[in-house]
Scaffold this motif. Sequence first.
Motif, mmCIF file in Angstrom:
data_model
loop_
_atom_site.group_PDB
_atom_site.id
_atom_site.type_symbol
_atom_site.label_atom_id
_atom_site.label_comp_id
_atom_site.label_asym_id
_atom_site.label_seq_id
_atom_site.Cartn_x
_atom_site.Cartn_y
_atom_site.Cartn_z
ATOM 1 N N LEU A 199 0.832 -1.214 0.000
ATOM 2 C CA LEU A 199 0.000 0.000 0.000
ATOM 3 C C LEU A 199 0.861 1.257 0.000
ATOM 4 N N LEU A 200 1.899 1.266 0.833
ATOM 5 C CA LEU A 200 2.790 2.418 0.906
ATOM 6 C C LEU A 200 3.527 2.615 -0.419
ATOM 7 N N LEU A 201 3.993 1.527 -1.009
ATOM 8 C CA LEU A 201 4.672 1.626 -2.296
ATOM 9 C C LEU A 201 3.739 2.147 -3.382
ATOM 10 N N PHE A 202 2.472 1.727 -3.347
ATOM 11 C CA PHE A 202 1.507 2.245 -4.319
ATOM 12 C C PHE A 202 1.387 3.758 -4.205
ATOM 13 N N VAL A 203 1.217 4.247 -2.993
ATOM 14 C CA VAL A 203 1.057 5.688 -2.784
ATOM 15 C C VAL A 203 2.293 6.432 -3.287
ATOM 16 N N LEU A 204 3.473 5.942 -2.942
ATOM 17 C CA LEU A 204 4.703 6.619 -3.338
ATOM 18 C C LEU A 204 4.910 6.598 -4.854
ATOM 19 N N VAL A 205 4.700 5.444 -5.474
ATOM 20 C CA VAL A 205 4.902 5.332 -6.917
ATOM 21 C C VAL A 205 3.859 6.154 -7.666
ATOM 22 N N ASN A 206 2.601 6.040 -7.272
ATOM 23 C CA ASN A 206 1.523 6.747 -7.957
ATOM 24 C C ASN A 206 1.708 8.257 -7.844
ATOM 25 N N ALA A 207 1.874 8.745 -6.637
ATOM 26 C CA ALA A 207 2.033 10.195 -6.441
ATOM 27 C C ALA A 207 3.336 10.686 -7.055
ATOM 28 N N GLY A 208 4.389 9.908 -6.928
ATOM 29 C CA GLY A 208 5.688 10.312 -7.463
ATOM 30 C C GLY A 208 5.694 10.430 -8.973
ATOM 31 N N LEU A 209 5.134 9.438 -9.659
ATOM 32 C CA LEU A 209 5.115 9.486 -11.123
ATOM 33 C C LEU A 209 4.247 10.625 -11.647
ATOM 34 N N ILE A 210 3.116 10.857 -11.020
ATOM 35 C CA ILE A 210 2.258 11.962 -11.449
ATOM 36 C C ILE A 210 2.941 13.300 -11.186
ATOM 37 N N TYR A 211 3.606 13.428 -10.050
ATOM 38 C CA TYR A 211 4.322 14.673 -9.747
ATOM 39 C C TYR A 211 5.431 14.926 -10.768
ATOM 40 N N ILE A 212 6.197 13.893 -11.091
ATOM 41 C CA ILE A 212 7.256 14.037 -12.090
ATOM 42 C C ILE A 212 6.669 14.401 -13.448
ATOM 43 N N TYR A 213 5.525 13.804 -13.778
ATOM 44 C CA TYR A 213 4.882 14.093 -15.059
ATOM 45 C C TYR A 213 4.524 15.570 -15.183
ATOM 46 N N PHE A 214 3.815 16.125 -14.198
ATOM 47 C CA PHE A 214 3.363 17.508 -14.360
ATOM 48 C C PHE A 214 4.433 18.536 -14.031
ATOM 49 N N SER A 215 5.397 18.204 -13.189
ATOM 50 C CA SER A 215 6.400 19.215 -12.844
ATOM 51 C C SER A 215 7.604 19.195 -13.777
ATOM 52 N N ASN A 216 8.053 18.010 -14.192
ATOM 53 C CA ASN A 216 9.239 17.942 -15.055
ATOM 54 C C ASN A 216 8.897 17.755 -16.531
ATOM 55 N N PHE A 217 8.034 16.805 -16.856
ATOM 56 C CA PHE A 217 7.734 16.506 -18.247
ATOM 57 C C PHE A 217 6.894 17.598 -18.889
ATOM 58 N N GLN A 218 5.815 17.998 -18.229
ATOM 59 C CA GLN A 218 4.955 19.055 -18.783
ATOM 60 C C GLN A 218 5.396 20.455 -18.356
ATOM 61 N N SER A 219 6.127 20.580 -17.276
ATOM 62 C CA SER A 219 6.635 21.867 -16.770
ATOM 63 C C SER A 219 5.538 22.928 -16.677
ATOM 64 N N ILE A 220 4.424 22.555 -16.069
ATOM 65 C CA ILE A 220 3.327 23.512 -15.936
ATOM 66 C C ILE A 220 3.506 24.347 -14.667
ATOM 67 N N ASP A 221 2.837 25.468 -14.621
ATOM 68 C CA ASP A 221 2.825 26.304 -13.428
ATOM 69 C C ASP A 221 1.786 25.731 -12.476
ATOM 70 N N GLU A 222 2.249 25.135 -11.391
ATOM 71 C CA GLU A 222 1.349 24.459 -10.455
ATOM 72 C C GLU A 222 0.337 25.402 -9.832
ATOM 73 N N GLU A 223 0.712 26.648 -9.662
ATOM 74 C CA GLU A 223 -0.181 27.611 -9.007
ATOM 75 C C GLU A 223 -1.428 27.894 -9.842
#
Length: 129
Positions: A71-95
């Motif tokens: 369960l913990l690994l799911f949370v970390l992998v899921n949240a981590g990959l989505i965070y990397i996607y929108f912050s690094n790959f798409q480079s969107i302004d989170e605000e």
Amino acid sequence: MTSKSKNSEKNGPVIVKPHALDSIWSRAFTSNSEWPDKEEFLDVIYWSRQALGIIIGLLWGLIPLKGFVALLLFVLVNAGLIYIYFSNFQSIDEEEYGGAWELTKEGFMTSFAGFLVTWIIIYSGLHFE
């Protein structure tokens, strides 16, 4: 029947754009894409997370991971990959979307439900006697 015709007269005919879906997919897989409609980007995050939950459920069931660690690994992998996607790959302004937390939690609970169902079915079918 008359209210439907009045509504369509008021709003005009519904025009379906066949290339709109292609455009969303191409932007989803292209780095640093422009997202003029915020809802489209949130939809991409939501549905990517649903697919990711099912894929992780399949992997965890096949490996076989179990318990709190899975369960913990799911949370970390899921949240981590989505965070990397929108912050690094798409480079969107989170605000623009209410901050990183809002994007990170977009669709998380439904993804978790899909993960649990998939994980339980695969694990039970392969490793339970």
